[in-house]
Design a protein around this motif. Structure first.
Motif, PDB file in Angstrom:
ATOM      1  N   MET A 268       4.610   4.234   4.176  1.00  0.00           N
ATOM      2  CA  MET A 268       4.060   5.331   3.560  1.00  0.00           C
ATOM      3  C   MET A 268       5.150   6.292   2.984  1.00  0.00           C
ATOM      4  O   MET A 268       5.167   7.108   2.119  1.00  0.00           O
ATOM      5  N   GLY A 269       6.109   6.709   4.192  1.00  0.00           N
ATOM      6  CA  GLY A 269       7.275   7.562   3.883  1.00  0.00           C
ATOM      7  C   GLY A 269       8.147   7.115   2.715  1.00  0.00           C
ATOM      8  O   GLY A 269       8.474   7.854   1.957  1.00  0.00           O
ATOM      9  N   LEU A 270       8.425   5.673   2.971  1.00  0.00           N
ATOM     10  CA  LEU A 270       9.101   5.209   1.798  1.00  0.00           C
ATOM     11  C   LEU A 270       8.917   5.237   0.264  1.00  0.00           C
ATOM     12  O   LEU A 270       9.429   5.358  -0.570  1.00  0.00           O
ATOM     13  N   GLY A 271       7.494   5.308   0.239  1.00  0.00           N
ATOM     14  CA  GLY A 271       6.816   5.444  -1.136  1.00  0.00           C
ATOM     15  C   GLY A 271       7.225   6.811  -1.574  1.00  0.00           C
ATOM     16  O   GLY A 271       7.228   7.049  -2.676  1.00  0.00           O
TER      17      GLY A 271
ATOM     18  N   ILE B  28       0.385  14.516   4.172  1.00  0.00           N
ATOM     19  CA  ILE B  28       0.753  13.277   4.272  1.00  0.00           C
ATOM     20  C   ILE B  28       0.764  12.922   5.492  1.00  0.00           C
ATOM     21  O   ILE B  28       0.331  11.686   5.976  1.00  0.00           O
ATOM     22  N   VAL B  29       1.680  13.452   6.660  1.00  0.00           N
ATOM     23  CA  VAL B  29       1.634  13.120   7.970  1.00  0.00           C
ATOM     24  C   VAL B  29       0.556  13.191   8.583  1.00  0.00           C
ATOM     25  O   VAL B  29       0.103  12.167   9.458  1.00  0.00           O
TER      26      VAL B  29
ATOM     27  N   LEU C  50      14.587  15.229   1.887  1.00  0.00           N
ATOM     28  CA  LEU C  50      13.549  15.525   2.390  1.00  0.00           C
ATOM     29  C   LEU C  50      12.738  14.615   2.761  1.00  0.00           C
ATOM     30  O   LEU C  50      11.739  14.495   3.818  1.00  0.00           O
ATOM     31  N   GLY C  51      12.645  13.692   1.844  1.00  0.00           N
ATOM     32  CA  GLY C  51      11.668  12.431   2.148  1.00  0.00           C
ATOM     33  C   GLY C  51      12.265  11.718   3.288  1.00  0.00           C
ATOM     34  O   GLY C  51      11.265  11.251   3.899  1.00  0.00           O
ATOM     35  N   LEU C  52      13.491  11.257   3.569  1.00  0.00           N
ATOM     36  CA  LEU C  52      13.829  10.663   4.739  1.00  0.00           C
ATOM     37  C   LEU C  52      13.558  11.330   5.897  1.00  0.00           C
ATOM     38  O   LEU C  52      13.284  10.819   7.039  1.00  0.00           O
TER      39      LEU C  52
ATOM     40  N   ASN D  84       0.537  -1.258  -0.130  1.00  0.00           N
ATOM     41  CA  ASN D  84       0.145   0.008  -0.012  1.00  0.00           C
ATOM     42  C   ASN D  84       0.833   1.363  -0.040  1.00  0.00           C
ATOM     43  O   ASN D  84       0.592   2.180  -0.925  1.00  0.00           O
ATOM     44  N   GLY D  85       2.120   1.309   0.697  1.00  0.00           N
ATOM     45  CA  GLY D  85       2.627   2.421   0.981  1.00  0.00           C
ATOM     46  C   GLY D  85       3.733   2.640  -0.382  1.00  0.00           C
ATOM     47  O   GLY D  85       3.473   3.652  -0.648  1.00  0.00           O
ATOM     48  N   LEU D  86       4.166   1.798  -0.793  1.00  0.00           N
ATOM     49  CA  LEU D  86       5.294   1.720  -1.982  1.00  0.00           C
ATOM     50  C   LEU D  86       4.403   2.079  -3.208  1.00  0.00           C
ATOM     51  O   LEU D  86       4.640   2.628  -4.075  1.00  0.00           O
TER      52      LEU D  86
END
Length: 232
Positions: A136-139, A112-113, A43-45, A12-14
């Motif tokens: 979700m963050g890794l996506g 998103i958060v 920024l994504g990390l 789901n997340g990716l």
């Protein structure tokens, strides 16, 4: 959390519910910092760290937070964690911190958060909520890295520009050589919209073909056979 639930959260997340490609959340930082792979992925990390810990905190405290004030409490938790990440970037990656600028503090307002905290963490256990936040963050990280790579290649003909801000001694890779004139629109704001639109279109094509392939493999549903009437 069993293996099947983990796989479902990861998928789901990716891919299936990717925040940038499907839900179209948090487009402001996605479009603003994706001028290079390093800026975008960094920024994504940072967002991954905030999402994972905020989901964990909210899921652990959800039974103690009154429903009427849940949103202010959620934002307070996210703001505290974002401040920690912001100070850590300033202390350990100061040059990168200066490049990312206001977009690290703006993680507080990133929908998103807050969306994952409200939709998932506030209703599930801490372990699955933490996994959901990470995936979700890794996506988002994957999307940002690809988008940043496309724009950096088109605009400057390089990859990993600014990597020395994270790992001293490394340098950018010149893909098209020093004589590449550059494609200016690639690193300008319109280039971000064009590149993201192409990625969304590509993902839609892949999803449509996968759905058709699944339908073809399964075949048409067999017609229901009538049962003979039982004797009176």
């Amino acid at each position: 959390m069993n293996l099947q639930s983990f796989r479902e959260s990861a998928w789901n997340g990716l891919w299936r519910q990717n925040t940038g490609l499907v839900q179209l959340l948090g487009l402001c930082p996605i479009l603003a910092v994706s001028t290079s792979v390093v800026n975008a992925a960094s920024l994504g990390l940072a967002t991954v760290m905030v999402m994972a810990v905020s989901n964990l905190a909210v899921a652990s405290l959800r039974n103690f937070i009154p429903y009427e004030i849940r949103i202010p409490v959620f934002i307070l938790i996210i703001a505290a964690l974002t401040t920690v990440v912001d100070l850590a970037f300033n202390a350990y990656f100061h040059d990168l911190y200066l490049v990312l600028g206001i977009f690290i503090p703006l993680i507080v307002t990133n929908c998103i958060v807050l969306a994952r905290v409200e939709a998932y963490a506030a209703k599930n256990d801490p372990v699955s909520s933490t996994v959901d936040g990470i995936m979700m963050g890794l996506g988002l990280v994957c999307l940002l890295a690809v988008l940043g790579g496309l724009r950096e290649l088109a605009g400057n003909g390089t990859l990993f520009a600014g990597i020395e801000m994270i790992v001293p001694g490394l340098s950018a890779i010149s893909v098209f050589g020093p004589d590449y004139p550059g494609f200016l629109i690639g690193i300008l704001p319109p280039g971000a919209f064009f590149a993201l639109a192409c990625l969304i279109a590509l993902s839609n094509v892949i999803r449509t073909r996968a759905a058709k392939r699944k339908t073809t493999t399964q075949g048409p549903a067999a017609p229901a056979t009538e049962q003979p009437a039982s004797a009176a």
